[in-house]
Design a protein around this motif. Structure first.
Motif, PDB file in Angstrom:
ATOM      1  N   GLY A 209       0.809  -1.203   0.000  1.00  0.00           N
ATOM      2  CA  GLY A 209       0.000   0.000   0.000  1.00  0.00           C
ATOM      3  C   GLY A 209       0.842   1.252   0.000  1.00  0.00           C
ATOM      4  N   ILE A 226      -3.909   3.811   1.251  1.00  0.00           N
ATOM      5  CA  ILE A 226      -4.497   2.922   0.260  1.00  0.00           C
ATOM      6  C   ILE A 226      -3.787   1.582   0.372  1.00  0.00           C
ATOM      7  CG2 ILE A 226      -4.795   2.444  -2.196  1.00  0.00           C
ATOM      8  CD1 ILE A 226      -5.046   5.418  -2.672  1.00  0.00           C
ATOM      9  N   ARG A 228      -3.626  -2.581  -0.913  1.00  0.00           N
ATOM     10  CA  ARG A 228      -4.025  -3.590  -1.883  1.00  0.00           C
ATOM     11  C   ARG A 228      -3.694  -4.975  -1.338  1.00  0.00           C
ATOM     12  NH1 ARG A 228      -2.753  -1.664  -8.112  1.00  0.00           N
ATOM     13  NH2 ARG A 228      -4.105   0.179  -8.092  1.00  0.00           N
ATOM     14  N   CYS A 236      -7.559  -8.910  -6.791  1.00  0.00           N
ATOM     15  CA  CYS A 236      -7.010  -7.800  -6.010  1.00  0.00           C
ATOM     16  C   CYS A 236      -8.131  -6.947  -5.443  1.00  0.00           C
ATOM     17  CB  CYS A 236      -6.095  -6.946  -6.894  1.00  0.00           C
ATOM     18  SG  CYS A 236      -5.432  -5.479  -6.073  1.00  0.00           S
ATOM     19  N   THR A 237      -8.012  -6.629  -4.161  1.00  0.00           N
ATOM     20  CA  THR A 237      -8.963  -5.740  -3.499  1.00  0.00           C
ATOM     21  C   THR A 237      -8.221  -4.514  -2.995  1.00  0.00           C
ATOM     22  OG1 THR A 237     -10.356  -7.578  -2.786  1.00  0.00           O
ATOM     23  CG2 THR A 237     -10.626  -5.492  -1.611  1.00  0.00           C
ATOM     24  N   GLN A 238      -8.762  -3.348  -3.280  1.00  0.00           N
ATOM     25  CA  GLN A 238      -8.162  -2.096  -2.811  1.00  0.00           C
ATOM     26  C   GLN A 238      -9.061  -1.458  -1.756  1.00  0.00           C
ATOM     27  OE1 GLN A 238      -6.018   0.737  -5.424  1.00  0.00           O
ATOM     28  NE2 GLN A 238      -7.614   2.215  -4.875  1.00  0.00           N
ATOM     29  N   THR A 239      -8.452  -1.101  -0.640  1.00  0.00           N
ATOM     30  CA  THR A 239      -9.186  -0.483   0.461  1.00  0.00           C
ATOM     31  C   THR A 239      -8.574   0.872   0.766  1.00  0.00           C
ATOM     32  OG1 THR A 239      -9.630  -2.683   1.390  1.00  0.00           O
ATOM     33  CG2 THR A 239     -10.002  -0.790   2.823  1.00  0.00           C
ATOM     34  N   SER A 240      -9.423   1.877   0.924  1.00  0.00           N
ATOM     35  CA  SER A 240      -8.980   3.237   1.216  1.00  0.00           C
ATOM     36  C   SER A 240      -9.323   3.584   2.661  1.00  0.00           C
ATOM     37  CB  SER A 240      -9.645   4.244   0.272  1.00  0.00           C
ATOM     38  OG  SER A 240      -9.315   3.968  -1.072  1.00  0.00           O
ATOM     39  N   SER A 253     -13.896   0.254  -0.318  1.00  0.00           N
ATOM     40  CA  SER A 253     -13.228  -1.002  -0.618  1.00  0.00           C
ATOM     41  C   SER A 253     -13.863  -1.602  -1.872  1.00  0.00           C
ATOM     42  CB  SER A 253     -13.359  -1.982   0.550  1.00  0.00           C
ATOM     43  OG  SER A 253     -12.616  -3.173   0.295  1.00  0.00           O
ATOM     44  N   CYS A 256      -9.389  -3.678  -7.330  1.00  0.00           N
ATOM     45  CA  CYS A 256      -8.306  -2.743  -7.653  1.00  0.00           C
ATOM     46  C   CYS A 256      -8.539  -2.172  -9.054  1.00  0.00           C
ATOM     47  CB  CYS A 256      -6.957  -3.439  -7.611  1.00  0.00           C
ATOM     48  SG  CYS A 256      -6.489  -4.054  -5.969  1.00  0.00           S
TER      49      CYS A 256
END
Length: 259
Positions: A209, A226, A228, A236-240, A253, A256
């Motif tokens: 991240g 951020i 990943r 892939c999962t991206q979380t903010s 979330s 990606c």
């Protein structure tokens, strides 16, 4: 100019200058002579950093000699104009070869035209591969105050994010001051236009991240993250996250974005 120019010191032959290095305190005169020669002949393409144009038009720049152009036993030299009211300086990086790496263990800084350094930084332990010019030494404005600061690679880790040692120019003391808070972040990137500091990180092969910081009262304050995360099948999962009162609060979330 914020560039490292391997060809710069090849201008000595064209100008009839002896290839033997002129010594630490002749560094800036030699560099500037080569700059003017190459600029006049069209052989130099340089970039300048214009900091604080609204505050009085001052261009900061630095230029470094390469390892290939440095005789054994001689320091690596850089010359710099670091900011309004600050002296033009000459930076000497003292180095030696160790196995397959270059060790830089001391930095001396002198005012242009002066024999003795006004600051010595060391001992330090900066190690990098020979093809990483000057162990990644560079000068850039890392706290957005209009002055060039310094950093250099600390060591080469197994992962992709290389840690650096950082020093900020202090107009009050007229010296470079260690920035431990930047050292703790390891590798950092700076957005001068938005005045943001980014610190990418990797906790494992599947999780990585980037943290975002701003300066408040001279100190870094985290504003977000951020992250990943990859699954075994490659998804892939991206979380903010947003930083609120020292806590990271998840704000979004999802998959990606495509790069």
């Amino acid at each position: 100019m914020n560039v490292i120019l391997p060809a710069l010191f090849k201008a000595d032959e064209a100008m009839g200058i002896n290839a033997v290095w002129l010594g630490a305190r002749g560094a800036r005169a030699f560099v500037l002579a080569a700059v003017f020669f190459l600029a006049a002949s069209g052989g130099l393409r340089a970039e300048e950093t214009d900091l604080g144009a609204e505050e009085g038009e001052f261009d900061t720049d630095y230029i470094c000699r390469t390892l290939d152009e440095t005789p054994p036993g001689e320091p690596l030299f850089c010359s710099a104009s670091i900011g309004p009211g600050a002296p033009d300086i000459e930076v000497a990086l003292f180095w030696q070869r160790e196995d397959y790496s270059i060790l830089i263990d001391r930095i001396e800084i002198a005012r242009q035209g002066e024999v003795e350094p006004f600051q010595t930084i060391g001992p330090i332990d900066s190690r990098a591969l020979p093809d990483m010019e000057t162990n990644g030494f560079e000068m850039l404005d890392m706290n957005f105050d209009g002055y060039l600061d310094m950093r250099i690679i600390e060591f080469l880790p197994a992962g992709p994010n290389i840690p650096y040692l950082h020093w900020l120019w202090s107009p009050e003391s007229g010296r470079f001051v260690s920035a431990g808070f930047l050292n703790e972040l390891g590798y950092t990137e700076f957005d001068e236009e938005e005045r943001l500091v980014f610190a990418p990180w990797r906790s494992s092969a599947a999780e990585m991240g980037e943290d975002t910081y701003v300066y408040e009262a001279g100190e870094l304050k985290q504003t977000g993250r951020i992250m990943r995360r990859y699954t075994d099948d490659g998804a892939c999962t991206q979380t903010s996250y947003e930083a609120v009162d020292g806590q990271l609060i998840k704000t979004a979330s999802g998959p990606c974005p495509e790069e």
